[in-house]
Design a protein around this motif. Structure first.
Motif, PDB file in Angstrom:
ATOM      1  N   LYS A   1       0.830  -1.209   0.000  1.00 33.58           N
ATOM      2  CA  LYS A   1       0.000   0.000   0.000  1.00 33.58           C
ATOM      3  C   LYS A   1       0.860   1.253   0.000  1.00 33.58           C
ATOM      4  CE  LYS A   1      -2.457  -1.448   3.552  1.00 33.58           C
ATOM      5  NZ  LYS A   1      -3.469  -1.522   4.639  1.00 33.58           N
ATOM      6  N   LEU A   2       1.913   1.236   0.797  1.00 34.53           N
ATOM      7  CA  LEU A   2       2.789   2.406   0.880  1.00 34.53           C
ATOM      8  C   LEU A   2       3.508   2.643  -0.447  1.00 34.53           C
ATOM      9  CD1 LEU A   2       3.455   4.402   3.166  1.00 34.53           C
ATOM     10  CD2 LEU A   2       5.492   3.049   3.648  1.00 34.53           C
ATOM     11  N   ALA A   3       3.983   1.564  -1.056  1.00 38.06           N
ATOM     12  CA  ALA A   3       4.688   1.692  -2.333  1.00 38.06           C
ATOM     13  C   ALA A   3       3.755   2.193  -3.430  1.00 38.06           C
ATOM     14  CB  ALA A   3       5.296   0.351  -2.728  1.00 38.06           C
ATOM     15  N   ALA A   4       2.541   1.643  -3.486  1.00 34.20           N
ATOM     16  CA  ALA A   4       1.589   2.060  -4.521  1.00 34.20           C
ATOM     17  C   ALA A   4       1.216   3.533  -4.354  1.00 34.20           C
ATOM     18  CB  ALA A   4       0.343   1.184  -4.461  1.00 34.20           C
ATOM     19  N   TYR A   5       1.018   3.952  -3.111  1.00 32.86           N
ATOM     20  CA  TYR A   5       0.636   5.346  -2.857  1.00 32.86           C
ATOM     21  C   TYR A   5       1.724   6.308  -3.324  1.00 32.86           C
ATOM     22  CZ  TYR A   5      -0.526   9.639  -0.387  1.00 32.86           C
ATOM     23  OH  TYR A   5      -0.801  10.956  -0.083  1.00 32.86           O
ATOM     24  N   TRP A   6       2.969   6.031  -2.929  1.00 38.56           N
ATOM     25  CA  TRP A   6       4.031   6.975  -3.263  1.00 38.56           C
ATOM     26  C   TRP A   6       4.467   6.871  -4.720  1.00 38.56           C
ATOM     27  CZ3 TRP A   6       4.497  11.223  -0.970  1.00 38.56           C
ATOM     28  CH2 TRP A   6       4.137  11.336   0.379  1.00 38.56           C
ATOM     29  N   LEU A   7       4.280   5.724  -5.334  1.00 44.04           N
ATOM     30  CA  LEU A   7       4.526   5.632  -6.773  1.00 44.04           C
ATOM     31  C   LEU A   7       3.539   6.518  -7.530  1.00 44.04           C
ATOM     32  CD1 LEU A   7       6.013   4.383  -9.176  1.00 44.04           C
ATOM     33  CD2 LEU A   7       4.403   2.464  -9.068  1.00 44.04           C
ATOM     34  N   LEU A   8       2.285   6.515  -7.100  1.00 41.42           N
ATOM     35  CA  LEU A   8       1.283   7.384  -7.720  1.00 41.42           C
ATOM     36  C   LEU A   8       1.632   8.852  -7.510  1.00 41.42           C
ATOM     37  CD1 LEU A   8      -1.420   7.765  -9.164  1.00 41.42           C
ATOM     38  CD2 LEU A   8      -2.557   7.573  -6.939  1.00 41.42           C
TER      39      LEU A   8
ATOM     40  N   ASP B   1      10.639  13.672   4.015  1.00 40.50           N
ATOM     41  CA  ASP B   1      11.641  12.972   4.829  1.00 40.50           C
ATOM     42  C   ASP B   1      11.024  11.908   5.732  1.00 40.50           C
ATOM     43  OD1 ASP B   1      13.631  14.522   3.727  1.00 40.50           O
ATOM     44  OD2 ASP B   1      13.584  16.013   5.335  1.00 40.50           O
ATOM     45  N   GLU B   2       9.736  12.059   6.045  1.00 38.90           N
ATOM     46  CA  GLU B   2       9.003  11.072   6.831  1.00 38.90           C
ATOM     47  C   GLU B   2       7.646  10.845   6.180  1.00 38.90           C
ATOM     48  OE1 GLU B   2      10.519  11.502  11.445  1.00 38.90           O
ATOM     49  OE2 GLU B   2       8.774  12.666  10.808  1.00 38.90           O
ATOM     50  N   VAL B   3       7.149   9.607   6.262  1.00 41.69           N
ATOM     51  CA  VAL B   3       5.840   9.295   5.680  1.00 41.69           C
ATOM     52  C   VAL B   3       5.001   8.527   6.692  1.00 41.69           C
ATOM     53  CG1 VAL B   3       6.712   9.262   3.317  1.00 41.69           C
ATOM     54  CG2 VAL B   3       6.671   7.139   4.636  1.00 41.69           C
ATOM     55  N   ASN B   4       3.689   8.675   6.575  1.00 40.44           N
ATOM     56  CA  ASN B   4       2.766   7.942   7.439  1.00 40.44           C
ATOM     57  C   ASN B   4       2.594   6.511   6.947  1.00 40.44           C
ATOM     58  OD1 ASN B   4       1.891  10.951   7.584  1.00 40.44           O
ATOM     59  ND2 ASN B   4       0.953  10.012   9.375  1.00 40.44           N
ATOM     60  N   LEU B   5       2.460   5.596   7.891  1.00 42.96           N
ATOM     61  CA  LEU B   5       2.120   4.222   7.552  1.00 42.96           C
ATOM     62  C   LEU B   5       0.618   4.091   7.340  1.00 42.96           C
ATOM     63  CD1 LEU B   5       4.315   2.274  10.137  1.00 42.96           C
ATOM     64  CD2 LEU B   5       4.795   2.630   7.710  1.00 42.96           C
ATOM     65  N   PHE B   6       0.216   2.997   6.725  1.00 45.83           N
ATOM     66  CA  PHE B   6      -1.198   2.692   6.564  1.00 45.83           C
ATOM     67  C   PHE B   6      -1.680   1.801   7.701  1.00 45.83           C
ATOM     68  CE2 PHE B   6      -0.303   4.083   2.296  1.00 45.83           C
ATOM     69  CZ  PHE B   6      -1.512   4.603   1.840  1.00 45.83           C
ATOM     70  N   GLU B   7      -2.996   1.811   7.919  1.00 41.11           N
ATOM     71  CA  GLU B   7      -3.588   0.867   8.858  1.00 41.11           C
ATOM     72  C   GLU B   7      -3.296  -0.559   8.400  1.00 41.11           C
ATOM     73  OE1 GLU B   7      -7.758   1.707   9.053  1.00 41.11           O
ATOM     74  OE2 GLU B   7      -7.513   3.269  10.576  1.00 41.11           O
ATOM     75  N   PRO B   8      -3.288  -1.518   9.339  1.00 37.59           N
ATOM     76  CA  PRO B   8      -3.058  -2.913   8.937  1.00 37.59           C
ATOM     77  C   PRO B   8      -4.229  -3.466   8.140  1.00 37.59           C
ATOM     78  CG  PRO B   8      -3.623  -2.789  11.259  1.00 37.59           C
ATOM     79  CD  PRO B   8      -3.451  -1.374  10.790  1.00 37.59           C
ATOM     80  N   GLY B   9      -4.046  -4.655   7.618  1.00 38.75           N
ATOM     81  CA  GLY B   9      -5.114  -5.304   6.870  1.00 38.75           C
ATOM     82  C   GLY B   9      -5.356  -4.650   5.524  1.00 38.75           C
ATOM     83  N   LEU B  10      -6.599  -4.686   5.070  1.00 33.07           N
ATOM     84  CA  LEU B  10      -6.955  -4.185   3.744  1.00 33.07           C
ATOM     85  C   LEU B  10      -7.326  -2.703   3.750  1.00 33.07           C
ATOM     86  CD1 LEU B  10      -9.083  -7.211   2.476  1.00 33.07           C
ATOM     87  CD2 LEU B  10      -6.721  -6.644   1.876  1.00 33.07           C
ATOM     88  N   SER B  11      -7.321  -2.080   4.912  1.00 38.33           N
ATOM     89  CA  SER B  11      -7.670  -0.662   5.000  1.00 38.33           C
ATOM     90  C   SER B  11      -6.678   0.186   4.206  1.00 38.33           C
ATOM     91  CB  SER B  11      -7.667  -0.205   6.463  1.00 38.33           C
ATOM     92  OG  SER B  11      -7.770   1.205   6.540  1.00 38.33           O
ATOM     93  N   VAL B  12      -7.192   1.243   3.569  1.00 38.20           N
ATOM     94  CA  VAL B  12      -6.322   2.168   2.840  1.00 38.20           C
ATOM     95  C   VAL B  12      -6.240   3.514   3.560  1.00 38.20           C
ATOM     96  CG1 VAL B  12      -6.620   1.076   0.603  1.00 38.20           C
ATOM     97  CG2 VAL B  12      -8.255   2.818   1.337  1.00 38.20           C
ATOM     98  N   LYS B  13      -6.532   3.511   4.859  1.00 38.04           N
ATOM     99  CA  LYS B  13      -6.410   4.723   5.656  1.00 38.04           C
ATOM    100  C   LYS B  13      -5.019   4.801   6.270  1.00 38.04           C
ATOM    101  CE  LYS B  13     -11.307   4.991   6.964  1.00 38.04           C
ATOM    102  NZ  LYS B  13     -12.263   4.991   8.107  1.00 38.04           N
ATOM    103  N   MET B  14      -4.475   6.016   6.301  1.00 38.08           N
ATOM    104  CA  MET B  14      -3.179   6.216   6.943  1.00 38.08           C
ATOM    105  C   MET B  14      -3.358   6.412   8.444  1.00 38.08           C
ATOM    106  SD  MET B  14      -0.916   8.589   4.382  1.00 38.08           S
ATOM    107  CE  MET B  14      -0.202   7.888   2.896  1.00 38.08           C
ATOM    108  N   ILE B  15      -2.299   6.117   9.196  1.00 33.96           N
ATOM    109  CA  ILE B  15      -2.291   6.323  10.640  1.00 33.96           C
ATOM    110  C   ILE B  15      -1.239   7.374  10.978  1.00 33.96           C
ATOM    111  CG2 ILE B  15      -3.115   4.002  11.138  1.00 33.96           C
ATOM    112  CD1 ILE B  15      -0.262   3.167  11.737  1.00 33.96           C
ATOM    113  N   ASN B  16      -1.193   7.773  12.245  1.00 31.13           N
ATOM    114  CA  ASN B  16      -0.279   8.844  12.647  1.00 31.13           C
ATOM    115  C   ASN B  16       1.174   8.390  12.761  1.00 31.13           C
ATOM    116  OD1 ASN B  16      -2.276  10.829  12.802  1.00 31.13           O
ATOM    117  ND2 ASN B  16      -2.839  10.243  14.896  1.00 31.13           N
ATOM    118  N   THR B  17       1.402   7.086  12.814  1.00 29.21           N
ATOM    119  CA  THR B  17       2.770   6.579  12.930  1.00 29.21           C
ATOM    120  C   THR B  17       3.558   6.869  11.660  1.00 29.21           C
ATOM    121  OG1 THR B  17       1.998   4.797  14.361  1.00 29.21           O
ATOM    122  CG2 THR B  17       4.177   4.540  13.366  1.00 29.21           C
ATOM    123  N   LYS B  18       4.739   7.449  11.837  1.00 36.16           N
ATOM    124  CA  LYS B  18       5.579   7.803  10.697  1.00 36.16           C
ATOM    125  C   LYS B  18       6.865   6.986  10.697  1.00 36.16           C
ATOM    126  CE  LYS B  18       4.119  12.680  10.371  1.00 36.16           C
ATOM    127  NZ  LYS B  18       3.683  12.697   8.959  1.00 36.16           N
TER     128      LYS B  18
END
Length: 265
Positions: A196-203, A213-230
């Motif tokens: 998910k992270l690779a597809a998002y930033w490739l787009l 310099d820092e990016v947010n991670l996505f929620e686990p599983g099939l969710s496409v929502k980002m979380i606050n963890t960077k």
């Protein structure tokens, strides 16, 4: 853009260079491609770090048995032409070499053959029945071990004749052996989070945006929502690099519905 998950990170180099010459943005997941110049973005689970985590898992299990960091370990490697196996081994040894009372023998299951992994384990345990732990580089190989252990009379976790087994992946064919006690710990390869992270930033790159310099991670599983963890973004010889931290799977969390091995079971 093109998102690649290379099985052979060397064999794909010429195709990658053709894409680069055509000006097509490239994203890479899991295995980096080190010999194709600068890749636009590579997202991986830090395979070297997974090897280090395997070492921590090994030491914890050996200490639980002996009250000391000692014992005999068999490492079953994948193809040594694959940087996944090379990084797994190097990360593992980066920590284990500091513990000389742990004896480690490494053997290659050429071409990631689980049949060869089974033969390695059976031949080794037949001659060295007091082996304490087996570290296999991937669930793809590790799935071959429980039948061997059962055939040789070894039991699941909790029995006296148990051989510890640790692995990497948390794949659909690895998690069931955690449940039965024939694998003790698996360091997750967080495939969904990485993808998910690779597809998002490739787009984003294809749209002309730069990676911060820092990016947010996505929620686990099939969710496409980002979380606050960077996580931090780095620059490697092969280009921009993002590493997603893995989890350790045991009997306590093996049924977590967000593990990709449970989603695609």
């Amino acid at each position: 853009g093109v998102l690649l998950g290379a099985v052979d990170s060397r064999g794909i180099v010429s195709a990658v260079k053709e894409l680069q010459d055509a000006g097509i943005p490239i994203g890479v997941i899991i295995r980096n491609i080190p010999n194709a110049g600068k890749i636009d973005v590579t997202v991986d689970p830090n395979i070297f770090g997974i090897g280090q985590q395997a070492a921590v898992n090994t030491l914890n299990l050996l200490f639980s048995k002996y009250g000391a960091y000692e014992g005999a370990v068999l490492e079953i490697e994948g193809a040594l032409t694959d940087n996944f196996s090379v990084d797994s081994h190097n990360g593992f040894m980066d920590i284990m070499e500091k513990f000389p009372s742990v004896t480690i023998v490494s053997k290659e299951a050429t071409d990631w053959s689980f049949e060869k992994a089974a033969n390695i384990a059976e031949d080794w345990l037949t001659v060295n029945p007091d082996t304490d732990l087996i570290y296999s580089h991937s669930d793809w190989l590790t799935q071959a071990l429980p039948p061997v252990l059962k055939r040789l009379g070894y039991g699941p976790a909790g029995e006296e004749n148990h051989v510890f087994v640790i692995s990497s992946g948390a794949m659909p064919f690895g998690l069931p052996h955690i449940r039965t006690g024939y694998i003790d710990m698996i360091t997750e390869i967080p495939t969904l989070k990485v993808s998910k992270l690779a597809a998002y930033w490739l787009l984003q790159i294809a749209q002309g945006n730069e990676i911060p310099d820092e990016v947010n991670l996505f929620e686990p599983g099939l969710s496409v929502k980002m979380i606050n963890t960077k996580v931090k973004v780095g620059e490697k010889s092969w280009g921009t690099h993002i590493s997603v931290p893995p989890a350790v799977v045991t009997q306590k969390n093996v049924d977590d519905p967000n593990l990709w091995g449970n989603i695609y079971d």
